[in-house]
Design a protein around this motif. Structure first.
Motif, PDB file in Angstrom:
ATOM      1  N   LEU A  97       0.139  -1.310  -0.002  1.00  0.00           N
ATOM      2  CA  LEU A  97      -0.054  -0.056   0.258  1.00  0.00           C
ATOM      3  C   LEU A  97       0.770   1.320   0.029  1.00  0.00           C
ATOM      4  N   CYS A  98       1.806   1.055   0.500  1.00  0.00           N
ATOM      5  CA  CYS A  98       2.705   2.376   0.642  1.00  0.00           C
ATOM      6  C   CYS A  98       3.676   2.454  -0.544  1.00  0.00           C
ATOM      7  N   ILE A  99       4.013   1.774  -0.845  1.00  0.00           N
ATOM      8  CA  ILE A  99       4.190   1.748  -2.692  1.00  0.00           C
ATOM      9  C   ILE A  99       3.565   2.636  -3.636  1.00  0.00           C
ATOM     10  N   GLY A 100       1.998   1.509  -3.698  1.00  0.00           N
ATOM     11  CA  GLY A 100       1.236   2.283  -3.977  1.00  0.00           C
ATOM     12  C   GLY A 100       0.932   3.552  -4.036  1.00  0.00           C
ATOM     13  N   GLY A 102       2.812   5.940  -2.515  1.00  0.00           N
ATOM     14  CA  GLY A 102       4.025   6.538  -3.297  1.00  0.00           C
ATOM     15  C   GLY A 102       4.598   7.319  -4.428  1.00  0.00           C
ATOM     16  N   THR A 103       4.693   6.234  -5.264  1.00  0.00           N
ATOM     17  CA  THR A 103       4.125   5.710  -6.359  1.00  0.00           C
ATOM     18  C   THR A 103       3.148   6.710  -7.198  1.00  0.00           C
ATOM     19  N   LEU A 104       2.227   7.227  -6.412  1.00  0.00           N
ATOM     20  CA  LEU A 104       0.853   8.397  -7.410  1.00  0.00           C
ATOM     21  C   LEU A 104       1.076   9.157  -6.738  1.00  0.00           C
ATOM     22  N   GLY A 105       1.170   9.425  -5.796  1.00  0.00           N
ATOM     23  CA  GLY A 105       1.716  10.837  -5.058  1.00  0.00           C
ATOM     24  C   GLY A 105       2.966  11.408  -5.380  1.00  0.00           C
ATOM     25  N   ILE A 106       4.277  10.804  -5.008  1.00  0.00           N
ATOM     26  CA  ILE A 106       5.348  10.979  -5.776  1.00  0.00           C
ATOM     27  C   ILE A 106       5.163  11.255  -7.382  1.00  0.00           C
ATOM     28  N   GLY A 107       4.789  10.648  -7.718  1.00  0.00           N
ATOM     29  CA  GLY A 107       4.296  10.525  -9.394  1.00  0.00           C
ATOM     30  C   GLY A 107       3.551  12.210  -9.674  1.00  0.00           C
ATOM     31  N   TRP A 108       3.055  12.333  -9.023  1.00  0.00           N
ATOM     32  CA  TRP A 108       2.684  13.296  -9.536  1.00  0.00           C
ATOM     33  C   TRP A 108       2.803  14.144  -8.997  1.00  0.00           C
ATOM     34  N   LEU A 109       3.603  14.903  -7.831  1.00  0.00           N
ATOM     35  CA  LEU A 109       4.218  16.038  -7.952  1.00  0.00           C
ATOM     36  C   LEU A 109       5.475  15.694  -8.757  1.00  0.00           C
ATOM     37  N   LEU A 110       5.767  14.627  -8.814  1.00  0.00           N
ATOM     38  CA  LEU A 110       6.101  15.560  -9.940  1.00  0.00           C
ATOM     39  C   LEU A 110       6.695  16.391 -11.442  1.00  0.00           C
ATOM     40  N   ALA A 111       5.110  14.743 -11.963  1.00  0.00           N
ATOM     41  CA  ALA A 111       4.918  15.221 -13.279  1.00  0.00           C
ATOM     42  C   ALA A 111       4.184  16.965 -12.573  1.00  0.00           C
ATOM     43  N   SER A 112       3.734  17.450 -11.630  1.00  0.00           N
ATOM     44  CA  SER A 112       3.141  18.693 -11.732  1.00  0.00           C
ATOM     45  C   SER A 112       4.176  19.735 -12.187  1.00  0.00           C
ATOM     46  N   THR A 113       5.785  19.346 -11.514  1.00  0.00           N
ATOM     47  CA  THR A 113       6.620  20.445 -11.658  1.00  0.00           C
ATOM     48  C   THR A 113       6.748  20.895 -13.539  1.00  0.00           C
ATOM     49  N   GLY A 114       6.411  20.064 -13.867  1.00  0.00           N
ATOM     50  CA  GLY A 114       6.845  20.079 -15.788  1.00  0.00           C
ATOM     51  C   GLY A 114       8.387  20.022 -15.828  1.00  0.00           C
ATOM     52  N   GLU A 115       9.017  19.466 -15.097  1.00  0.00           N
ATOM     53  CA  GLU A 115      10.536  19.530 -14.770  1.00  0.00           C
ATOM     54  C   GLU A 115      10.424  18.342 -14.986  1.00  0.00           C
ATOM     55  N   ALA A 116      10.817  17.502 -14.084  1.00  0.00           N
ATOM     56  CA  ALA A 116      10.820  16.021 -14.074  1.00  0.00           C
ATOM     57  C   ALA A 116      10.549  15.107 -15.262  1.00  0.00           C
ATOM     58  N   ARG A 117      11.232  13.990 -15.085  1.00  0.00           N
ATOM     59  CA  ARG A 117      11.563  13.386 -16.629  1.00  0.00           C
ATOM     60  C   ARG A 117      10.898  12.005 -15.916  1.00  0.00           C
ATOM     61  N   LEU A 118      10.241  10.933 -16.980  1.00  0.00           N
ATOM     62  CA  LEU A 118       9.518  10.242 -15.707  1.00  0.00           C
ATOM     63  C   LEU A 118       9.150   9.900 -14.730  1.00  0.00           C
ATOM     64  N   PRO A 119       8.328  10.828 -14.792  1.00  0.00           N
ATOM     65  CA  PRO A 119       8.320  11.143 -13.186  1.00  0.00           C
ATOM     66  C   PRO A 119       7.349   9.826 -12.234  1.00  0.00           C
ATOM     67  N   TYR A 120       6.547   9.905 -12.973  1.00  0.00           N
ATOM     68  CA  TYR A 120       6.463   8.306 -12.223  1.00  0.00           C
ATOM     69  C   TYR A 120       7.020   7.166 -12.318  1.00  0.00           C
ATOM     70  N   TYR A 121       7.626   6.860 -13.278  1.00  0.00           N
ATOM     71  CA  TYR A 121       8.879   5.433 -13.225  1.00  0.00           C
ATOM     72  C   TYR A 121       9.613   5.740 -11.629  1.00  0.00           C
ATOM     73  N   ASP A 122      10.082   7.209 -11.932  1.00  0.00           N
ATOM     74  CA  ASP A 122      10.765   7.748 -10.718  1.00  0.00           C
ATOM     75  C   ASP A 122      10.352   7.745  -9.741  1.00  0.00           C
TER      76      ASP A 122
END
Length: 202
Positions: A97-100, A102-122
């Motif tokens: 559950l924590c991995i899921g 973390g993936t969605l939450g961190i991925g969304w935050l990174l994607a929202s910056t418009g600068e991170a590369r491959l945010p959801y894989y990262d």
């Protein structure tokens, strides 16, 4: 492609030696991890892998916790250190559950910056690595599985960027994680044979 510097090679060596020592249950591994993670804070932000960079900042603190756990007697009366074991079954769903999340939450935050590369894989690789680092600090054998998942993703990242010291590092990480699983599994089997009543729940 960023210019490869001494810090890349230093991080590679510190990481390889640290993982090898952790396979052998040597406490010195945690000092090498701290040096490796500190180096990768710089490397990851340089390359735009922000989740990976943030992960390594936290990992410096987790490495300190791991160092403490590996040197602190698990049983104050006997003075015995923490033993290799399987992760308790009741914790597995929580880790997933924590991995899921973390993936969605961190991925969304990174994607929202418009600068991170491959945010959801990262974010997924980062979340798996967080779980693996916690398991390693507790000497749960499943840590090696989650290291392999994380390392494969970051291996692809660094291969695409042609950062060869990191490519070598993550290839060796994967090999050592496989070795760690095999050796720790053998130790669990040996401990169970010596004292069947002490087997951890699987």
């Amino acid at each position: 492609m960023s210019e490869i510097g001494l810090i890349d090679w230093f991080a590679m060596l510190a990481g390889i030696i640290g993982v090898y020592l952790s396979v052998k249950e040597k406490t010195l591994a945690w000092l090498l991890f701290i040096l490796c993670y500190t180096s990768y804070v710089y490397i990851s932000f340089r390359e735009g892998y922000y989740a990976f960079g943030g992960m390594n900042v936290v990992f410096v603190a987790i490495a300190g916790y791991g160092w403490y756990k590996w040197t602190k007697p698990e049983n104050k009366h006997s003075g015995s250190e923490i033993q290799i074991s399987h992760m308790p079954a009741k914790q597995r769903g929580l880790v997933a559950l924590c991995i899921g999340i973390g993936t969605l939450g961190i991925g969304w935050l990174l994607a929202s910056t418009g600068e991170a590369r491959l945010p959801y894989y990262d974010a997924f690789a980062t979340s798996c690595a967080f779980a693996a680092q916690w398991m390693l600090s507790r000497k749960h054998i499943e840590n090696w599985i989650f290291w392999i998942l994380s390392d494969v993703i970051y291996l692809v990242f660094f291969f695409n960027d042609r950062i060869w010291p990191s490519v070598v590092l993550f290839v060796v990480f994967i090999i050592l994680a496989i070795k760690g699983w095999i050796e720790w599994k053998a130790k669990i089997t040996a401990l169970a044979a010596q004292n069947p009543s002490s087997q951890s729940s699987t």
